[in-house]
Design a protein around this motif. Sequence first.
Motif, PDB file in Angstrom:
ATOM      1  N   ASP A   3       0.825  -1.208   0.000  1.00  0.00           N
ATOM      2  CA  ASP A   3       0.000   0.000   0.000  1.00  0.00           C
ATOM      3  C   ASP A   3       0.857   1.255   0.000  1.00  0.00           C
ATOM      4  O   ASP A   3       0.550   2.228  -0.696  1.00  0.00           O
ATOM      5  CB  ASP A   3      -0.935   0.022   1.214  1.00  0.00           C
ATOM      6  N   ALA A   4       1.930   1.236   0.779  1.00  0.00           N
ATOM      7  CA  ALA A   4       2.823   2.396   0.833  1.00  0.00           C
ATOM      8  C   ALA A   4       3.477   2.640  -0.526  1.00  0.00           C
ATOM      9  O   ALA A   4       3.582   3.793  -0.965  1.00  0.00           O
ATOM     10  CB  ALA A   4       3.884   2.207   1.917  1.00  0.00           C
ATOM     11  N   GLN A  36       2.253   1.765  -3.476  1.00  0.00           N
ATOM     12  CA  GLN A  36       1.198   2.290  -4.359  1.00  0.00           C
ATOM     13  C   GLN A  36       0.915   3.762  -4.065  1.00  0.00           C
ATOM     14  O   GLN A  36       0.776   4.569  -4.994  1.00  0.00           O
ATOM     15  CB  GLN A  36      -0.087   1.468  -4.200  1.00  0.00           C
ATOM     16  N   ASP A  37       0.835   4.100  -2.787  1.00  0.00           N
ATOM     17  CA  ASP A  37       0.547   5.488  -2.413  1.00  0.00           C
ATOM     18  C   ASP A  37       1.648   6.436  -2.876  1.00  0.00           C
ATOM     19  O   ASP A  37       1.366   7.541  -3.343  1.00  0.00           O
ATOM     20  CB  ASP A  37       0.353   5.605  -0.900  1.00  0.00           C
ATOM     21  N   VAL A  38       2.896   6.010  -2.740  1.00  0.00           N
ATOM     22  CA  VAL A  38       4.018   6.856  -3.164  1.00  0.00           C
ATOM     23  C   VAL A  38       3.974   7.081  -4.677  1.00  0.00           C
ATOM     24  O   VAL A  38       4.123   8.208  -5.147  1.00  0.00           O
ATOM     25  CB  VAL A  38       5.373   6.248  -2.733  1.00  0.00           C
ATOM     26  N   LEU A  66       1.350   6.728  -6.679  1.00  0.00           N
ATOM     27  CA  LEU A  66       0.133   7.478  -7.011  1.00  0.00           C
ATOM     28  C   LEU A  66       0.338   8.961  -6.731  1.00  0.00           C
ATOM     29  O   LEU A  66      -0.002   9.816  -7.555  1.00  0.00           O
ATOM     30  CB  LEU A  66      -1.057   6.936  -6.208  1.00  0.00           C
ATOM     31  N   ASP A  67       0.931   9.264  -5.585  1.00  0.00           N
ATOM     32  CA  ASP A  67       1.213  10.648  -5.227  1.00  0.00           C
ATOM     33  C   ASP A  67       2.191  11.274  -6.225  1.00  0.00           C
ATOM     34  O   ASP A  67       2.015  12.420  -6.632  1.00  0.00           O
ATOM     35  CB  ASP A  67       1.784  10.703  -3.808  1.00  0.00           C
ATOM     36  N   ASN A  97       0.266  12.009  -9.393  1.00  0.00           N
ATOM     37  CA  ASN A  97      -0.659  13.134  -9.209  1.00  0.00           C
ATOM     38  C   ASN A  97       0.062  14.469  -9.098  1.00  0.00           C
ATOM     39  O   ASN A  97      -0.501  15.503  -9.442  1.00  0.00           O
ATOM     40  CB  ASN A  97      -1.533  12.909  -7.965  1.00  0.00           C
ATOM     41  N   GLU A 141       6.329   7.543   4.108  1.00  0.00           N
ATOM     42  CA  GLU A 141       5.000   6.939   3.988  1.00  0.00           C
ATOM     43  C   GLU A 141       4.871   5.680   4.839  1.00  0.00           C
ATOM     44  O   GLU A 141       3.865   5.479   5.520  1.00  0.00           O
ATOM     45  CB  GLU A 141       4.697   6.619   2.522  1.00  0.00           C
ATOM     46  N   ARG A 159       4.718   6.622   8.455  1.00  0.00           N
ATOM     47  CA  ARG A 159       3.412   7.237   8.726  1.00  0.00           C
ATOM     48  C   ARG A 159       2.337   6.166   8.844  1.00  0.00           C
ATOM     49  O   ARG A 159       1.541   6.160   9.779  1.00  0.00           O
ATOM     50  CB  ARG A 159       3.064   8.230   7.627  1.00  0.00           C
ATOM     51  N   LYS A 160       2.310   5.221   7.907  1.00  0.00           N
ATOM     52  CA  LYS A 160       1.309   4.157   7.933  1.00  0.00           C
ATOM     53  C   LYS A 160       1.449   3.292   9.181  1.00  0.00           C
ATOM     54  O   LYS A 160       0.453   2.958   9.819  1.00  0.00           O
ATOM     55  CB  LYS A 160       1.422   3.273   6.691  1.00  0.00           C
TER      56      LYS A 160
END
Length: 190
Positions: A50-51, A53-55, A57-58, A61, A83, A86-87
Amino acid sequence: MNYEGLNDTQIWKLISADDRKAFGYSFKLYAKALFRYGQKFTSARQVVEDAIQDVFLDLWNKRKTTNIDQSIKFYLFTAFRREIIRKLSRLRMQEPMDYFTPEHLLEASYMEGLIVQQGKNESNQKLYKAIRNLSERQREAVYLRYFANLTYKEISGMMGISVEALYNLIFKSIKVLKASLRESVQYQTK
């Protein structure tokens, strides 16, 4: 287009110009290394994935407003480290860096080559034992330098220490590894 011949600055220019294939190439290039690094923080595979993917994706964006001058890898490792911490803090499941096991370090091809040359099982055990003698910070610094191939300057920024302090940390780490390996060889010959 062949992205392999391009440097990070060129790839980043393509990404910031909405080139999805260049973005996919950078994901393919760095996702596995980020995953291995994430496993040093936690065994929770889903949190690490997830981390990552989030990195990414960010990054996608913010591609129009983010400026990466030299190293996409450094940017990703730095963002990923923030990230994942943080998670884990949010989920209250942070494990100590003791999970940063030697088995993960051996995935790097250079280390695998050394282990094969020295006689697999015996050498693996000696190295595992030697790495366990390192502190959490030492293990992280050694991993980032020798297995993630980040520069001293990049690592010092990530870890929040000066370059000089990082040199000392890695020097001491290598000294501990050498002493541990030397001790295991001497013990074996007795």
